[in-house]
Design a protein around this motif. Structure first.
Motif, PDB file in Angstrom:
ATOM      1  N   SER A  16       0.824  -1.201   0.000  1.00  0.00           N
ATOM      2  CA  SER A  16       0.000   0.000   0.000  1.00  0.00           C
ATOM      3  C   SER A  16       0.856   1.247   0.000  1.00  0.00           C
ATOM      4  N   GLY A  17       1.932   1.239   0.804  1.00  0.00           N
ATOM      5  CA  GLY A  17       2.825   2.393   0.867  1.00  0.00           C
ATOM      6  C   GLY A  17       3.520   2.643  -0.447  1.00  0.00           C
ATOM      7  N   ILE A  18       3.910   1.565  -1.135  1.00  0.00           N
ATOM      8  CA  ILE A  18       4.605   1.692  -2.406  1.00  0.00           C
ATOM      9  C   ILE A  18       3.669   2.237  -3.477  1.00  0.00           C
ATOM     10  N   THR A  19       2.425   1.687  -3.526  1.00  0.00           N
ATOM     11  CA  THR A  19       1.510   2.084  -4.576  1.00  0.00           C
ATOM     12  C   THR A  19       1.004   3.512  -4.370  1.00  0.00           C
ATOM     13  N   SER A  20       1.040   4.028  -3.151  1.00  0.00           N
ATOM     14  CA  SER A  20       0.538   5.376  -2.902  1.00  0.00           C
ATOM     15  C   SER A  20       1.540   6.439  -3.341  1.00  0.00           C
ATOM     16  N   ALA A  21       2.792   6.051  -3.535  1.00  0.00           N
ATOM     17  CA  ALA A  21       3.810   7.011  -3.969  1.00  0.00           C
ATOM     18  C   ALA A  21       3.581   7.368  -5.436  1.00  0.00           C
ATOM     19  N   ALA A  22       3.789   8.639  -5.767  1.00  0.00           N
ATOM     20  CA  ALA A  22       3.590   9.085  -7.141  1.00  0.00           C
ATOM     21  C   ALA A  22       4.550  10.214  -7.469  1.00  0.00           C
ATOM     22  N   ASN A  23       4.828  10.379  -8.756  1.00  0.00           N
ATOM     23  CA  ASN A  23       5.585  11.523  -9.250  1.00  0.00           C
ATOM     24  C   ASN A  23       4.627  12.502  -9.924  1.00  0.00           C
ATOM     25  N   TYR A  24       4.928  13.799  -9.799  1.00  0.00           N
ATOM     26  CA  TYR A  24       4.107  14.843 -10.399  1.00  0.00           C
ATOM     27  C   TYR A  24       5.006  15.828 -11.146  1.00  0.00           C
ATOM     28  N   THR A  25       4.458  16.455 -12.176  1.00  0.00           N
ATOM     29  CA  THR A  25       5.163  17.503 -12.902  1.00  0.00           C
ATOM     30  C   THR A  25       4.423  18.813 -12.690  1.00  0.00           C
ATOM     31  N   LEU A  26       5.067  19.764 -12.053  1.00  0.00           N
ATOM     32  CA  LEU A  26       4.443  21.050 -11.744  1.00  0.00           C
ATOM     33  C   LEU A  26       4.919  22.113 -12.727  1.00  0.00           C
ATOM     34  N   TRP A  27       3.980  22.886 -13.259  1.00  0.00           N
ATOM     35  CA  TRP A  27       4.274  23.971 -14.190  1.00  0.00           C
ATOM     36  C   TRP A  27       3.931  25.300 -13.529  1.00  0.00           C
ATOM     37  N   ILE A  28       4.939  26.160 -13.330  1.00  0.00           N
ATOM     38  CA  ILE A  28       4.760  27.426 -12.618  1.00  0.00           C
ATOM     39  C   ILE A  28       4.851  28.578 -13.630  1.00  0.00           C
ATOM     40  N   ASN A  29       3.747  29.310 -13.789  1.00  0.00           N
ATOM     41  CA  ASN A  29       3.662  30.352 -14.807  1.00  0.00           C
ATOM     42  C   ASN A  29       4.502  31.581 -14.459  1.00  0.00           C
ATOM     43  N   GLY A  30       4.615  32.468 -15.454  1.00  0.00           N
ATOM     44  CA  GLY A  30       5.317  33.721 -15.281  1.00  0.00           C
ATOM     45  C   GLY A  30       4.374  34.906 -15.245  1.00  0.00           C
ATOM     46  N   ARG A  31       4.861  36.057 -15.679  1.00  0.00           N
ATOM     47  CA  ARG A  31       4.092  37.302 -15.639  1.00  0.00           C
ATOM     48  C   ARG A  31       2.819  37.196 -16.487  1.00  0.00           C
ATOM     49  N   THR A  32       1.786  37.850 -16.055  1.00  0.00           N
ATOM     50  CA  THR A  32       0.426  37.945 -16.619  1.00  0.00           C
ATOM     51  C   THR A  32      -0.488  36.825 -16.139  1.00  0.00           C
ATOM     52  N   GLY A  33       0.049  35.680 -15.745  1.00  0.00           N
ATOM     53  CA  GLY A  33      -0.802  34.599 -15.258  1.00  0.00           C
ATOM     54  C   GLY A  33      -1.821  34.171 -16.302  1.00  0.00           C
ATOM     55  N   ASP A  77       1.822  25.930  -1.392  1.00  0.00           N
ATOM     56  CA  ASP A  77       0.669  25.025  -1.291  1.00  0.00           C
ATOM     57  C   ASP A  77       0.821  23.848  -2.252  1.00  0.00           C
ATOM     58  N   ALA A  78       1.238  24.141  -3.486  1.00  0.00           N
ATOM     59  CA  ALA A  78       1.383  23.077  -4.485  1.00  0.00           C
ATOM     60  C   ALA A  78       2.527  22.133  -4.132  1.00  0.00           C
ATOM     61  N   LEU A  79       3.649  22.701  -3.713  1.00  0.00           N
ATOM     62  CA  LEU A  79       4.788  21.862  -3.341  1.00  0.00           C
ATOM     63  C   LEU A  79       4.448  20.978  -2.146  1.00  0.00           C
ATOM     64  N   ASP A  80       3.708  21.536  -1.185  1.00  0.00           N
ATOM     65  CA  ASP A  80       3.270  20.734  -0.046  1.00  0.00           C
ATOM     66  C   ASP A  80       2.357  19.605  -0.510  1.00  0.00           C
ATOM     67  N   CYS A  81       1.419  19.934  -1.414  1.00  0.00           N
ATOM     68  CA  CYS A  81       0.442  18.953  -1.886  1.00  0.00           C
ATOM     69  C   CYS A  81       1.098  17.751  -2.550  1.00  0.00           C
ATOM     70  N   PHE A  82       1.995  18.037  -3.490  1.00  0.00           N
ATOM     71  CA  PHE A  82       2.457  16.993  -4.404  1.00  0.00           C
ATOM     72  C   PHE A  82       3.901  16.548  -4.205  1.00  0.00           C
ATOM     73  N   CYS A  83       4.650  17.237  -3.370  1.00  0.00           N
ATOM     74  CA  CYS A  83       6.085  16.963  -3.265  1.00  0.00           C
ATOM     75  C   CYS A  83       6.522  16.648  -1.839  1.00  0.00           C
ATOM     76  N   THR A  84       5.636  16.041  -1.073  1.00  0.00           N
ATOM     77  CA  THR A  84       5.980  15.643   0.298  1.00  0.00           C
ATOM     78  C   THR A  84       5.613  14.180   0.516  1.00  0.00           C
ATOM     79  N   GLY A  85       6.059  13.647   1.646  1.00  0.00           N
ATOM     80  CA  GLY A  85       5.789  12.246   1.949  1.00  0.00           C
ATOM     81  C   GLY A  85       6.512  11.331   0.989  1.00  0.00           C
ATOM     82  N   ALA A  86       5.771  10.412   0.371  1.00  0.00           N
ATOM     83  CA  ALA A  86       6.374   9.467  -0.588  1.00  0.00           C
ATOM     84  C   ALA A  86       6.391  10.019  -2.004  1.00  0.00           C
ATOM     85  N   ASN A  87       5.811  11.203  -2.215  1.00  0.00           N
ATOM     86  CA  ASN A  87       5.686  11.757  -3.562  1.00  0.00           C
ATOM     87  C   ASN A  87       6.871  12.654  -3.931  1.00  0.00           C
ATOM     88  N   TRP A  88       7.207  12.659  -5.211  1.00  0.00           N
ATOM     89  CA  TRP A  88       8.303  13.478  -5.732  1.00  0.00           C
ATOM     90  C   TRP A  88       7.808  14.306  -6.907  1.00  0.00           C
TER      91      TRP A  88
END
Length: 291
Positions: A16-33, A77-88
């Motif tokens: 269960s611990g292994i399967t719950s781990a996931a990788n995510y790709t985060l895209w952070i925008n620039g000026r104008t949003g 907030d995003a880094l906390d969501c997707f880049c903590t615990g078993a997630n990278w």
């Protein structure tokens, strides 16, 4: 029999611990949003959301107008969501998104972060997973399309709306003094520098992509910008690939490496909501390296 049952239960927990781990790709925008803040599936700033853009892609939207300090919480907030615990996470940025990511890593990357469950609410905030904490975030690398961590002379000259707080942050001396750019928490920033400038970008020194010059997109250190070019240009010092010192002896910030230099002057600054320009080069790199 009891020992066998206990062993099986332990195996299930491990699986269960292994399967719950996931990788995510985060895209952070620039000026104008452009994307809805808190909605990690809104890729309006970048282009069609159907485009391949890395494993489990997420759009980390901030308003693209306010100061870096005031909007950094959205990135945390995003880094906390997707880049903590078993997630990278893999992280891609554009323009002022590089300044935002650098600021966030330098100032908060060594802080205690609650491990989150990767299930954001409508505001983009995730709940705690187990109540535990960790230091900083699990980040494999950052790839910066036209990184503005070193600011832009367009901001210095008032070419953008001068009342905009972000424009004030993007002044070259301000951006470079905002945080310690060498403090990346040992995370590599791979820089992608475009060079398809135009006549009106003549105030930008050396090679540029219409909005940001090579001194910034190449991660060159120092308190102000300098003039850097492609090897074919005889009139200014070359921006070197990788981490090597540039022609003339200037160096890059620690953990900054030039992964792409636009020797053919083919890529400008703008994504045009279609993964265009230098953003397209980074998207291809992300697709081929994030898994």
């Amino acid at each position: 029999m009891r020992q066998i049952r206990m062993l099986c239960a332990l195996c299930l927990l491990l699986i269960s611990g292994i399967t719950s781990a996931a990788n995510y790709t985060l895209w952070i925008n620039g000026r104008t949003g452009g994307g809805q803040i808190g909605n990690y599936n809104d890729f309006t700033y970048w282009g069609p959301s159907t485009a391949a853009a890395g494993v489990n892609k997420k759009a980390v939207n901030w308003d693209g107008r306010s100061s870096i300090a005031s909007q950094s919480g959205k990135i945390r907030d995003a880094l906390d969501c997707f880049c903590t615990g078993a997630n990278w996470c893999y992280v891609a940025t554009h323009s002022a998104g590089d300044l935002m990511m650098g600021y966030t890593m330098a100032n908060y990357g060594g802080s205690a972060r609650y491990k989150k469950n990767a299930a954001p609410n409508s505001s983009g905030v995730c709940g705690n997973s187990d109540g535990g904490t960790q230091t900083g975030w699990n980040i494999k690398w950052v790839r910066a399309a036209s990184g503005a961590g070193g600011g832009s002379e367009l901001s210095d000259a008032g070419s953008w709306t001068t009342s905009e707080p972000l424009v004030q942050d993007l002044k070259t001396t301000t951006a470079r003094a905002m945080y310690n750019h060498n403090t990346t928490r040992n995370v590599w920033f791979y820089m992608y520098a475009g060079a398809k400038g135009t006549a009106y970008s003549g105030i930008l020194p050396g090679q540029d992509d219409e909005a940001v010059a090579y001194h910034s997109t190449g991660g060159v250190s120092g308190s102000s910008g300098g003039s850097y070019c492609n090897p074919s240009d005889w009139w200014c010092n070359d921006l070197t690939l990788g981490t090597a010192a540039n022609e003339g002896g200037s160096v890059k910030w620690s953990y900054h490496s030039v992964a792409f230099r636009d020797d053919n002057e083919a890529y400008n600054h703008y994504a045009n909501s279609n993964w265009a320009g230098i953003v397209g080069v980074v998207r291809n790199a992300v697709v081929n390296s994030a898994y």
